[in-house]
Design a protein around this motif. Structure first.
Motif, PDB file in Angstrom:
ATOM      1  N   VAL A  93       0.836  -1.197   0.000  1.00  0.00           N
ATOM      2  CA  VAL A  93       0.000   0.000   0.000  1.00  0.00           C
ATOM      3  C   VAL A  93       0.876   1.254   0.000  1.00  0.00           C
ATOM      4  N   GLU A  94       2.044   1.197   0.642  1.00  0.00           N
ATOM      5  CA  GLU A  94       2.939   2.349   0.597  1.00  0.00           C
ATOM      6  C   GLU A  94       3.481   2.558  -0.819  1.00  0.00           C
ATOM      7  N   ARG A  95       3.750   1.470  -1.520  1.00  0.00           N
ATOM      8  CA  ARG A  95       4.198   1.596  -2.914  1.00  0.00           C
ATOM      9  C   ARG A  95       3.076   2.163  -3.779  1.00  0.00           C
ATOM     10  N   PHE A  96       1.839   1.756  -3.514  1.00  0.00           N
ATOM     11  CA  PHE A  96       0.710   2.338  -4.247  1.00  0.00           C
ATOM     12  C   PHE A  96       0.626   3.833  -3.997  1.00  0.00           C
ATOM     13  N   HIS A  97       0.812   4.267  -2.751  1.00  0.00           N
ATOM     14  CA  HIS A  97       0.767   5.697  -2.452  1.00  0.00           C
ATOM     15  C   HIS A  97       1.858   6.459  -3.205  1.00  0.00           C
ATOM     16  N   ARG A  98       3.002   5.825  -3.403  1.00  0.00           N
ATOM     17  CA  ARG A  98       4.061   6.480  -4.169  1.00  0.00           C
ATOM     18  C   ARG A  98       3.643   6.629  -5.630  1.00  0.00           C
ATOM     19  N   THR A  99       3.019   5.577  -6.174  1.00  0.00           N
ATOM     20  CA  THR A  99       2.510   5.663  -7.547  1.00  0.00           C
ATOM     21  C   THR A  99       1.423   6.720  -7.653  1.00  0.00           C
ATOM     22  N   LEU A 100       0.539   6.757  -6.675  1.00  0.00           N
ATOM     23  CA  LEU A 100      -0.541   7.735  -6.661  1.00  0.00           C
ATOM     24  C   LEU A 100       0.008   9.157  -6.643  1.00  0.00           C
TER      25      LEU A 100
END
Length: 218
Positions: free
Chosen positions: A159-166
């Motif tokens: 989820v932290e990697r998703f936030h970086r993509t976001l």
């Protein structure tokens, strides 16, 4: 040397992929804080002088004890399914226990509409997730709550990697003239991410491809 796509961008360490066998088994939950954009645009796009002038002129701005303008933050609460990488995100006003518990209810409803019945959630050790209200909400929904080990944020890394993509592809992908404009672009971006954007860990398929629903073809 391994390809860059096989390395973690922040640490340079090889990515070791693992995932649950099916949706439902584990949903990661995390919060990312973003500074709000003043009307006319912020300092990232226009420079500090213009950004500060726009901040001063924004009607919703408040001031701290020293008289300095403050526009506040948006708190992005995200729940992400481990198997499919399908995310659900809301921009909320804070990360209190009440807000976090309400978000869990919304996320549970959203995932249920996509045939995912959440069995477990994994969070960090933030105070909202250690609260009695959070525990009671999980129990009422039949969800088992797990927390990451202290000082091991990579446990919640998906989820932290998703936030970086976001952040890269939505929040800071282009200059926004206001916070309202940026927020209006979130839902279309999430739809694109879930339904159309290829995911490396899913062999180039979008997250919805792992959910057996007709809407995966939308």
């Amino acid at each position: 040397m391994p390809p860059l796509a096989h390395l973690d961008r922040a640490s340079g360490a090889p990515v070791r992929r693992y995932e649950r066998d099916r949706p439902d088994e584990m949903v990661y939950i995390d919060v990312k804080k973003l500074g709000n954009i003043p009307d006319g645009g912020g300092h990232r796009a226009l420079g500090r002088a213009v950004g500060r002038r726009n901040l001063q002129a924004t009607p919703t701005v408040s001031r701290n004890a020293h008289g300095n303008p403050r526009l506040g933050y948006g708190f992005l609460h995200t729940a992400l399914d481990d198997h499919s990488r399908l995310p659900y995100t809301e921009i909320l006003t804070d990360e209190t226990k009440e807000t976090a518990a309400a978000f869990l209810l919304h996320a549970q409803t959203w995932f249920a509409a996509r045939a995912i019945v959440i069995e477990r959630v994994l969070t960090d050790n933030g105070s909202c997730y250690r609260s009695r209200l959070w525990g009671e909400t999980c129990a009422r929904l039949g969800i088992t709550h797990k927390r990451t080990r202290p000082y091991r944020p990579q446990t919640n890394g998906k989820v932290e990697r998703f936030h970086r993509t976001l952040a890269d592809e939505w929040a800071y992908a282009r200059p926004h003239a206001s916070e309202a404009e940026r927020r209006a672009a979130l839902d279309p971006w999430l739809h694109m991410y879930n339904h159309h954007r290829g995911h490396t860990a899913l062999k180039g398929q979008p997250p919805i491809s792992r959910i057996n629903l007709p809407e995966q073809y939308i």
